[in-house]
Design a protein around this motif. Structure first.
Motif, PDB file in Angstrom:
ATOM      1  N   PRO A   1      -6.830  31.815 133.696  1.00 38.13           N
ATOM      2  CA  PRO A   1      -7.170  32.463 132.423  1.00 38.13           C
ATOM      3  C   PRO A   1      -8.589  32.181 131.951  1.00 38.13           C
ATOM      4  CG  PRO A   1      -5.004  31.441 132.296  1.00 38.13           C
ATOM      5  CD  PRO A   1      -5.600  31.007 133.588  1.00 38.13           C
ATOM      6  N   GLU A   2      -9.090  30.977 132.223  1.00 36.19           N
ATOM      7  CA  GLU A   2     -10.436  30.631 131.775  1.00 36.19           C
ATOM      8  C   GLU A   2     -11.335  30.328 132.968  1.00 36.19           C
ATOM      9  OE1 GLU A   2     -10.212  28.848 127.384  1.00 36.19           O
ATOM     10  OE2 GLU A   2      -9.439  27.499 128.889  1.00 36.19           O
ATOM     11  N   ARG A   3     -12.604  30.696 132.822  1.00 34.55           N
ATOM     12  CA  ARG A   3     -13.553  30.450 133.893  1.00 34.55           C
ATOM     13  C   ARG A   3     -14.832  29.862 133.301  1.00 34.55           C
ATOM     14  NH1 ARG A   3     -13.208  36.214 136.929  1.00 34.55           N
ATOM     15  NH2 ARG A   3     -14.591  35.289 138.469  1.00 34.55           N
ATOM     16  N   ILE A   4     -15.569  29.170 134.151  1.00 33.62           N
ATOM     17  CA  ILE A   4     -16.820  28.561 133.707  1.00 33.62           C
ATOM     18  C   ILE A   4     -17.956  29.559 133.863  1.00 33.62           C
ATOM     19  CG2 ILE A   4     -18.568  26.799 134.208  1.00 33.62           C
ATOM     20  CD1 ILE A   4     -16.271  25.499 132.905  1.00 33.62           C
ATOM     21  N   THR A   5     -18.687  29.782 132.776  1.00 34.05           N
ATOM     22  CA  THR A   5     -19.896  30.601 132.812  1.00 34.05           C
ATOM     23  C   THR A   5     -21.084  29.648 132.715  1.00 34.05           C
ATOM     24  OG1 THR A   5     -18.807  32.485 131.768  1.00 34.05           O
ATOM     25  CG2 THR A   5     -21.201  32.404 131.625  1.00 34.05           C
ATOM     26  N   THR A   6     -21.969  29.708 133.704  1.00 37.27           N
ATOM     27  CA  THR A   6     -23.137  28.832 133.729  1.00 37.27           C
ATOM     28  C   THR A   6     -24.386  29.647 133.434  1.00 37.27           C
ATOM     29  OG1 THR A   6     -22.061  27.448 135.399  1.00 37.27           O
ATOM     30  CG2 THR A   6     -24.424  27.138 135.102  1.00 37.27           C
ATOM     31  N   ILE A   7     -25.145  29.220 132.426  1.00 32.63           N
ATOM     32  CA  ILE A   7     -26.374  29.912 132.031  1.00 32.63           C
ATOM     33  C   ILE A   7     -27.550  28.985 132.326  1.00 32.63           C
ATOM     34  CG2 ILE A   7     -27.593  31.078 130.149  1.00 32.63           C
ATOM     35  CD1 ILE A   7     -24.904  31.244 128.675  1.00 32.63           C
TER      36      ILE A   7
ATOM     37  N   GLY B   1     -31.928  28.673 132.770  1.00 30.57           N
ATOM     38  CA  GLY B   1     -33.229  29.305 132.550  1.00 30.57           C
ATOM     39  C   GLY B   1     -34.059  28.472 131.600  1.00 30.57           C
ATOM     40  N   SER B   2     -35.161  29.040 131.127  1.00 34.39           N
ATOM     41  CA  SER B   2     -35.943  28.355 130.099  1.00 34.39           C
ATOM     42  C   SER B   2     -35.067  28.241 128.851  1.00 34.39           C
ATOM     43  CB  SER B   2     -37.204  29.149 129.778  1.00 34.39           C
ATOM     44  OG  SER B   2     -36.859  30.380 129.157  1.00 34.39           O
ATOM     45  N   THR B   3     -35.399  27.308 127.984  1.00 36.29           N
ATOM     46  CA  THR B   3     -34.596  27.150 126.763  1.00 36.29           C
ATOM     47  C   THR B   3     -34.552  28.461 125.989  1.00 36.29           C
ATOM     48  OG1 THR B   3     -36.565  26.269 125.664  1.00 36.29           O
ATOM     49  CG2 THR B   3     -34.986  24.669 126.494  1.00 36.29           C
ATOM     50  N   ASP B   4     -35.662  29.177 125.943  1.00 35.13           N
ATOM     51  CA  ASP B   4     -35.724  30.433 125.214  1.00 35.13           C
ATOM     52  C   ASP B   4     -34.770  31.462 125.816  1.00 35.13           C
ATOM     53  OD1 ASP B   4     -36.882  32.028 123.148  1.00 35.13           O
ATOM     54  OD2 ASP B   4     -38.028  33.102 124.673  1.00 35.13           O
ATOM     55  N   ALA B   5     -34.767  31.559 127.158  1.00 28.00           N
ATOM     56  CA  ALA B   5     -33.890  32.527 127.833  1.00 28.00           C
ATOM     57  C   ALA B   5     -32.420  32.170 127.621  1.00 28.00           C
ATOM     58  CB  ALA B   5     -34.215  32.571 129.323  1.00 28.00           C
ATOM     59  N   VAL B   6     -32.092  30.880 127.707  1.00 28.33           N
ATOM     60  CA  VAL B   6     -30.702  30.437 127.519  1.00 28.33           C
ATOM     61  C   VAL B   6     -30.234  30.743 126.102  1.00 28.33           C
ATOM     62  CG1 VAL B   6     -29.182  28.416 127.399  1.00 28.33           C
ATOM     63  CG2 VAL B   6     -30.759  28.683 129.329  1.00 28.33           C
ATOM     64  N   PHE B   7     -31.080  30.477 125.096  1.00 32.59           N
ATOM     65  CA  PHE B   7     -30.673  30.745 123.717  1.00 32.59           C
ATOM     66  C   PHE B   7     -30.525  32.245 123.461  1.00 32.59           C
ATOM     67  CE2 PHE B   7     -32.961  26.562 122.614  1.00 32.59           C
ATOM     68  CZ  PHE B   7     -31.819  25.836 122.868  1.00 32.59           C
TER      69      PHE B   7
ATOM     70  N   ILE C   1     -39.118  23.387 130.188  1.00 31.44           N
ATOM     71  CA  ILE C   1     -37.844  22.770 130.559  1.00 31.44           C
ATOM     72  C   ILE C   1     -36.861  23.834 131.039  1.00 31.44           C
ATOM     73  CG2 ILE C   1     -35.819  21.587 129.608  1.00 31.44           C
ATOM     74  CD1 ILE C   1     -37.750  20.123 127.710  1.00 31.44           C
ATOM     75  N   THR C   2     -36.177  23.500 132.125  1.00 36.01           N
ATOM     76  CA  THR C   2     -35.089  24.369 132.581  1.00 36.01           C
ATOM     77  C   THR C   2     -33.783  23.804 132.042  1.00 36.01           C
ATOM     78  OG1 THR C   2     -36.239  25.018 134.602  1.00 36.01           O
ATOM     79  CG2 THR C   2     -33.854  25.266 134.582  1.00 36.01           C
ATOM     80  N   LEU C   3     -33.052  24.623 131.334  1.00 33.39           N
ATOM     81  CA  LEU C   3     -31.810  24.197 130.701  1.00 33.39           C
ATOM     82  C   LEU C   3     -30.626  24.847 131.409  1.00 33.39           C
ATOM     83  CD1 LEU C   3     -30.417  22.788 128.222  1.00 33.39           C
ATOM     84  CD2 LEU C   3     -30.768  24.924 126.986  1.00 33.39           C
ATOM     85  N   THR C   4     -29.596  24.071 131.648  1.00 38.84           N
ATOM     86  CA  THR C   4     -28.356  24.621 132.199  1.00 38.84           C
ATOM     87  C   THR C   4     -27.239  24.372 131.196  1.00 38.84           C
ATOM     88  OG1 THR C   4     -29.027  24.252 134.490  1.00 38.84           O
ATOM     89  CG2 THR C   4     -26.676  24.499 134.080  1.00 38.84           C
ATOM     90  N   LEU C   5     -26.601  25.440 130.768  1.00 39.70           N
ATOM     91  CA  LEU C   5     -25.525  25.340 129.778  1.00 39.70           C
ATOM     92  C   LEU C   5     -24.259  25.913 130.399  1.00 39.70           C
ATOM     93  CD1 LEU C   5     -25.279  24.435 126.795  1.00 39.70           C
ATOM     94  CD2 LEU C   5     -25.623  26.820 126.145  1.00 39.70           C
ATOM     95  N   ARG C   6     -23.192  25.130 130.348  1.00 38.58           N
ATOM     96  CA  ARG C   6     -21.903  25.571 130.898  1.00 38.58           C
ATOM     97  C   ARG C   6     -20.947  25.860 129.751  1.00 38.58           C
ATOM     98  NH1 ARG C   6     -19.964  23.963 135.814  1.00 38.58           N
ATOM     99  NH2 ARG C   6     -18.345  22.584 135.008  1.00 38.58           N
ATOM    100  N   MET C   7     -20.273  27.005 129.848  1.00 42.20           N
ATOM    101  CA  MET C   7     -19.311  27.396 128.813  1.00 42.20           C
ATOM    102  C   MET C   7     -17.990  27.783 129.454  1.00 42.20           C
ATOM    103  SD  MET C   7     -21.421  29.508 125.924  1.00 42.20           S
ATOM    104  CE  MET C   7     -21.716  30.945 126.932  1.00 42.20           C
ATOM    105  N   LEU C   8     -16.910  27.475 128.751  1.00 46.60           N
ATOM    106  CA  LEU C   8     -15.570  27.841 129.202  1.00 46.60           C
ATOM    107  C   LEU C   8     -15.201  29.125 128.471  1.00 46.60           C
ATOM    108  CD1 LEU C   8     -13.338  26.707 131.023  1.00 46.60           C
ATOM    109  CD2 LEU C   8     -12.500  25.393 129.077  1.00 46.60           C
ATOM    110  N   MET C   9     -15.034  30.205 129.235  1.00 43.95           N
ATOM    111  CA  MET C   9     -14.781  31.499 128.607  1.00 43.95           C
ATOM    112  C   MET C   9     -13.500  32.115 129.137  1.00 43.95           C
ATOM    113  SD  MET C   9     -18.616  33.084 128.364  1.00 43.95           S
ATOM    114  CE  MET C   9     -18.163  34.168 127.024  1.00 43.95           C
ATOM    115  N   HIS C  10     -12.850  32.897 128.293  1.00 41.59           N
ATOM    116  CA  HIS C  10     -11.586  33.524 128.677  1.00 41.59           C
ATOM    117  C   HIS C  10     -11.829  34.615 129.706  1.00 41.59           C
ATOM    118  CE1 HIS C  10      -7.592  35.351 128.300  1.00 41.59           C
ATOM    119  NE2 HIS C  10      -7.233  34.189 127.789  1.00 41.59           N
TER     120      HIS C  10
END
Length: 204
Positions: free
Chosen positions: A59-65, A67-73, A21-30
């Motif tokens: 001030p805040e930007r979106i970081t998108t990660i 990859g495979s679930t293992d790589a994302v974690f 599975i390819t996982l995409t995780l978006r985070m809001l980071m300072h």
């Protein structure tokens, strides 16, 4: 949010299926975390995940990660420990224990119901099993169909918590079209996909 990599997983173990599975995780980071991007580029290289940072001077930007679930974690783990290290460096030695780290995930609102669960049962289960604090925002992020999910705790508990959140969202794909949140951008740009759209070239 997540998509199979063309592998059906038939006949494979749950672990093997998860790796397909390819996982995409978006985070809001300072901005101070994402400034320059050197730390996140290092994390991407070490974790084998693809990491992109939204453009802009807000001030805040979106970081998108991605990859495979293992790589994302692995990437989330490295980011969490880096944030803890930064917090420790700025505490002047006052805090005897480990400072809690906070990550803000950005998740389609249509998946938040599954994450909360009936009468809050699922989110309560995640809090109790990981020891992390989890809070799903009641309001949508501006000009989007996404909500912020705030996860706080020491890095080890955050990583467990993010794993459980990802398990829920992988089982409950978003319903309908998702309008992604872009901090500080105008409505005209909001409708553009974050995939390969560039308003201007990022600074070197």
């Amino acid at each position: 949010m997540a998509s199979p990599d063309g592998a059906s997983g038939v006949g494979g173990s749950p672990e093997e299926t998860e790796l397909s599975i390819t996982l995409t995780l978006r985070m809001l980071m300072h901005g101070k975390v994402t400034a320059g991007g050197s730390t996140l580029l290092m994390v991407g290289s070490a974790s084998s995940a693809r990491i992109t940072i939204s453009e802009g001077s807000c001030p805040e930007r979106i970081t998108t990660i991605t990859g495979s679930t293992d790589a994302v974690f692995r990437a989330v783990s490295m980011i969490a420990f880096k944030l803890e290290e930064d917090l420790g460096a700025g505490s002047d030695g006052v805090a005897a224990g480990r400072a809690p780290v906070t990550l803000r995930l950005v998740i389609p609102a249509s998946q938040c119901g599954s994450l909360i669960g009936k009468a809050g049962a699922k989110i309560r289960e995640i809090r109790e099993s990981t020891g992390a604090q989890v809070q799903v925002a009641g309001d949508l992020l501006p000009n989007s169909t996404e909500r912020a999910v705030t996860v706080s705790g020491v890095p080890d508990t955050i990583i467990q918590c993010v794993r459980q959140i990802c398990a829920v969202i992988l089982e409950s794909p978003p319903k309908g079209a998702t309008i992604p949140y872009h901090p500080g951008l105008s409505l005209g740009t909001i409708l553009l996909s974050a995939n390969q759209v560039r308003g201007r070239s990022p600074p070197e």
